[in-house]
Scaffold this motif. Sequence first.
Motif, PDB file in Angstrom:
ATOM      1  N   GLN A  98       0.697  -1.119   0.209  1.00 32.30           N
ATOM      2  CA  GLN A  98       0.001   0.145   0.165  1.00 32.30           C
ATOM      3  C   GLN A  98       0.744   1.215   0.098  1.00 32.30           C
ATOM      4  O   GLN A  98       0.517   2.314  -0.322  1.00 32.30           O
ATOM      5  N   ASP A  99       2.194   1.142   0.673  1.00 32.11           N
ATOM      6  CA  ASP A  99       3.111   2.481   0.578  1.00 32.11           C
ATOM      7  C   ASP A  99       3.138   2.816  -0.732  1.00 32.11           C
ATOM      8  O   ASP A  99       3.601   3.903  -1.188  1.00 32.11           O
ATOM      9  N   LYS A 100       3.587   1.668  -1.559  1.00 30.70           N
ATOM     10  CA  LYS A 100       3.863   1.940  -2.935  1.00 30.70           C
ATOM     11  C   LYS A 100       2.663   2.496  -3.998  1.00 30.70           C
ATOM     12  O   LYS A 100       2.876   3.200  -4.710  1.00 30.70           O
ATOM     13  N   TYR A 101       1.734   1.530  -3.958  1.00 29.98           N
ATOM     14  CA  TYR A 101       0.554   1.671  -4.733  1.00 29.98           C
ATOM     15  C   TYR A 101      -0.704   2.211  -4.257  1.00 29.98           C
ATOM     16  O   TYR A 101      -1.772   2.370  -5.331  1.00 29.98           O
ATOM     17  N   GLY A 102      -0.719   2.614  -3.150  1.00 29.65           N
ATOM     18  CA  GLY A 102      -2.037   3.254  -2.548  1.00 29.65           C
ATOM     19  C   GLY A 102      -2.770   2.113  -2.241  1.00 29.65           C
ATOM     20  O   GLY A 102      -2.477   0.921  -2.371  1.00 29.65           O
ATOM     21  N   SER A 103      -4.088   2.302  -1.900  1.00 28.57           N
ATOM     22  CA  SER A 103      -4.991   1.376  -1.586  1.00 28.57           C
ATOM     23  C   SER A 103      -4.985   0.347  -2.726  1.00 28.57           C
ATOM     24  O   SER A 103      -5.359   0.727  -3.859  1.00 28.57           O
ATOM     25  N   GLN A 104      -5.131  -0.804  -2.299  1.00 25.01           N
ATOM     26  CA  GLN A 104      -5.042  -1.997  -3.514  1.00 25.01           C
ATOM     27  C   GLN A 104      -6.453  -2.973  -3.257  1.00 25.01           C
ATOM     28  O   GLN A 104      -6.405  -3.691  -3.976  1.00 25.01           O
ATOM     29  N   ALA A 105      -7.364  -2.514  -2.316  1.00 27.56           N
ATOM     30  CA  ALA A 105      -8.347  -3.103  -2.065  1.00 27.56           C
ATOM     31  C   ALA A 105      -9.253  -3.107  -3.256  1.00 27.56           C
ATOM     32  O   ALA A 105      -9.453  -1.811  -3.736  1.00 27.56           O
ATOM     33  N   THR A 106      -9.628  -4.105  -3.800  1.00 28.26           N
ATOM     34  CA  THR A 106     -10.373  -4.201  -4.984  1.00 28.26           C
ATOM     35  C   THR A 106     -11.855  -4.691  -5.007  1.00 28.26           C
ATOM     36  O   THR A 106     -12.148  -5.991  -4.782  1.00 28.26           O
ATOM     37  N   GLY A 107     -12.782  -3.649  -4.923  1.00 24.45           N
ATOM     38  CA  GLY A 107     -13.914  -4.020  -4.540  1.00 24.45           C
ATOM     39  C   GLY A 107     -14.923  -2.724  -4.652  1.00 24.45           C
ATOM     40  O   GLY A 107     -14.629  -1.717  -4.979  1.00 24.45           O
ATOM     41  N   GLY A 108     -16.347  -2.939  -4.550  1.00 26.31           N
ATOM     42  CA  GLY A 108     -17.238  -1.769  -4.723  1.00 26.31           C
ATOM     43  C   GLY A 108     -17.291  -1.086  -6.020  1.00 26.31           C
ATOM     44  O   GLY A 108     -17.943   0.156  -5.843  1.00 26.31           O
ATOM     45  N   SER A 109     -16.694  -1.727  -7.087  1.00 23.95           N
ATOM     46  CA  SER A 109     -16.757  -1.103  -8.350  1.00 23.95           C
ATOM     47  C   SER A 109     -15.900   0.268  -8.313  1.00 23.95           C
ATOM     48  O   SER A 109     -16.377   1.275  -8.914  1.00 23.95           O
ATOM     49  N   ALA A 110     -14.906   0.157  -7.782  1.00 20.16           N
ATOM     50  CA  ALA A 110     -14.164   1.413  -7.096  1.00 20.16           C
ATOM     51  C   ALA A 110     -12.716   1.644  -7.809  1.00 20.16           C
ATOM     52  O   ALA A 110     -12.250   2.846  -7.864  1.00 20.16           O
ATOM     53  N   SER A 111     -12.435   0.509  -8.526  1.00 16.74           N
ATOM     54  CA  SER A 111     -10.833   0.768  -8.931  1.00 16.74           C
ATOM     55  C   SER A 111     -10.918   1.593 -10.318  1.00 16.74           C
ATOM     56  O   SER A 111      -9.814   2.615 -10.135  1.00 16.74           O
ATOM     57  N   ILE A 112     -11.931   1.833 -11.158  1.00 15.20           N
ATOM     58  CA  ILE A 112     -12.039   2.683 -12.303  1.00 15.20           C
ATOM     59  C   ILE A 112     -11.960   4.104 -11.833  1.00 15.20           C
ATOM     60  O   ILE A 112     -11.099   4.971 -12.107  1.00 15.20           O
ATOM     61  N   ARG A 113     -12.902   4.384 -10.746  1.00 11.14           N
ATOM     62  CA  ARG A 113     -13.414   5.794 -10.427  1.00 11.14           C
ATOM     63  C   ARG A 113     -12.442   6.259  -9.601  1.00 11.14           C
ATOM     64  O   ARG A 113     -12.031   7.658  -9.793  1.00 11.14           O
ATOM     65  N   THR A 114     -11.273   5.612  -8.894  1.00 11.64           N
ATOM     66  CA  THR A 114     -10.571   6.054  -8.171  1.00 11.64           C
ATOM     67  C   THR A 114      -9.233   6.191  -8.680  1.00 11.64           C
ATOM     68  O   THR A 114      -8.495   7.096  -8.320  1.00 11.64           O
ATOM     69  N   MET A 115      -8.967   5.311  -9.626  1.00 13.85           N
ATOM     70  CA  MET A 115      -7.611   5.223 -10.233  1.00 13.85           C
ATOM     71  C   MET A 115      -7.568   5.896 -11.738  1.00 13.85           C
ATOM     72  O   MET A 115      -6.428   6.188 -12.152  1.00 13.85           O
ATOM     73  N   TYR A 116      -8.540   6.176 -12.321  1.00 14.88           N
ATOM     74  CA  TYR A 116      -8.632   6.850 -13.559  1.00 14.88           C
ATOM     75  C   TYR A 116      -7.809   8.167 -13.463  1.00 14.88           C
ATOM     76  O   TYR A 116      -6.808   8.014 -14.420  1.00 14.88           O
ATOM     77  N   GLU A 117      -7.991   8.948 -13.011  1.00 11.77           N
ATOM     78  CA  GLU A 117      -7.241  10.233 -13.174  1.00 11.77           C
ATOM     79  C   GLU A 117      -5.763  10.145 -12.680  1.00 11.77           C
ATOM     80  O   GLU A 117      -5.005  10.336 -13.433  1.00 11.77           O
TER      81      GLU A 117
END
Length: 746
Positions: free
Chosen positions: A121-140
């Motif tokens: 997590q220190d390198k890549y930020g939150s890696q928890a993958t669920g809640g249909s959140a990966s695209i909306r949080t990592m796109y920008e």
Amino acid sequence: MRADIESLLVAQREKQEQSFTVKPLSLTLNRRQFLKATAVGSCGLVVGISLNASANASSAKQAAEFNPNAFIHLQKDGSVLIYCGRCEMGQGISTALPSVVADEMEADWSRVTVEQAEGDQDKYGSQATGGSASIRTMYEPMRKAGAVAREMLVAAAAKVWATSPDNCYAENHFVINKTNQQKLSYGELASVAATMPTPENPTLKAKSDFRYIGSHLPRHDVSLVIQGKRQYGVDTKVDGMQYAAIVHCPVMGGTLKSVDKTEAMKVQGVTAVVEIAPMKVPFGSLGGVAVVANNSWSAQQGVEKLKVEWDRGEHGSYNTSDYMKMLVENVEKPANKITERGDVESAFANAAHKVSATYTEGHLVHAPMEPNASVVSVQDGACEVWASTQSPDDIQSVLSQFLGIDKKAIKVNVMISGGAFGRKFKCDYVQEAAAISKAVGTPIQLTWTREEDTRTGFYHSNSAQHIEASLDKDGNVTGWLHRAAFPSINTLFDPSVQFAPANAMSEVENHPYGIANLRSESGLAPAHTRIGWYRAVYAIFWGFAYGVFTDELAEKAGVDTATMLRRLYDSNSNPKQAEQVRRSRGVLDLVVAQSGYGKALPEGEGIGIAVHHSFLSYVAMAVHVRMKGDDFEVLRVDSAVDCGQVLNKDGATAQQEGAVAMGISLAKYCEVSFENGAVVNSNFHDYPVMRINDMPDVHVHFVDSDAKPTGLGEPGMAPFAPALSNAIYQASGTRYRSLPIQPMRT
């Protein structure tokens, strides 16, 4: 020109040999930090986060002369390595997010290699993958990381040509000089680019300039999947590894009374029997008995030979049939008020018509094709894990507590999951492997059997909902009373929770229907098993009740369902919900136009529709069915989707097709039953899922949108079952208010 580049490279290499160090950067996913960090190497460019240069996580990286671990790694031969920080479980995230980086970077996708990032997590930020959140949080952040690389490469070319960066532009793995059309490849520029200042606010592309974003891009690993060469978590093998199988107490909170391991130890290949104590954290083991062997078959046979006696504890009388009767009783009488606006009683008293109905749904289990599996090696105050997971950080947190070591001493190699659907957020199966490895002193591969996976899971809430509504003489809805009772996921963290809390009931207050007089109530529903996230979570039963009840309201008002939906949306004057209403109406109108809803059909056929907004995305479905006696066949499904900017239409379409397949399963077949506290189901023969011959013709229609992207892992699940139930009613006149929908079940 090439000589100029070589002289720059030599000077840069000499400078690096004298002074190059790379220091770790502690990161919580701060956008400024994400973009700012960069490192310099002898023949490559890395953009994203500066990291320990000795952390080699891949063969591709090890082959390079410049090996910092970061999201983007450009080598001198022009090849690009992009890491995916979120967990791949079949949803295509490891194609979608790296393609965003490649698009902004102007990289040639054919020269890109994608690898899964290890858990850090220190390198890549939150890696928890669920809640249909990966695209909306990592796109920008991913767009900006790619844009940083592009601007540094352009600056490098400008330096070589002794011109302004404004005179240069990047295109498909080259930087081009506008003045004379000279080109320099990314590989040629890599080391020079590494010396350029990192831009704080890189310019992002216009939508019209996208190369990959919004296109149909095949999965980066599709050939490996087709050839059976993709390595899933269960495929992991390490030196010195032993195999383990396990049996748990079948009842939540039960304990081990006794175990006789005599016969198990006689099985050829068995080396040990290990008792595992319950771990009192939300994702820790329930406790069980494991058999260790030098092969997986012997381990499983050893478990069969165990003679185990359990104390079933306080939940040993749990019976889902009796529990459902209780839930229905609790929603058909006054319950705890959660929210209220207007005057529901007055609306009901002055109604021209009233409609009421009760809807139910049983427990569901995730049933991924790859059961829970992990390899764990515990040695000398450190631990290494290879696991199919949705949350490597949770693995590190739980193992840190269990082993009494620092999280940083726990390395998690994130393997692709053969399905997850929320189950692999929980890491009890990893903690158990760690307990066994610690006990026997060797790496352990623990694989749950299908039966253990089914009987010792985290289950989707069973539920009951009762809705009453009033209509005026023109068929407009004037009042709405909504009661729901279901065991909440909050019980994982606080077992004393008896009612679904306000956050779990927020669907009623926040639904985009414009209803002036509304009240929601929560009925008593204590948990008697582990309740966990399942794909779409609560949206499954909210969507079913809302979708079918709206169809019933339309019938009472003498209009079709699309007309009733438009009335309900158009009556919402809350400015805070204007966008929600507009986009819900948009997918409704799109699915009606594309599906043929309302057209004349042969006898015994029907088209039902439903709309649901969940996880910030909007989906409307039209389901076309044909009756086959008391059974039914789904012929066609149209899905209209507004998820903002679509990243990869190929993957997004697959998500909707997968939602239909899973939707058919839960609507037609799936229900977990408990008797005497334990799950009755065991495998696909008594928990069947959809077979390929049940798959209908699916058409997916995306709204062209400039809005920020949102996820698609969950939203397609909610509208399918209600649209199906409504279609069956249109075709047969039989109304189904329970899931699963089964012949002659009401």
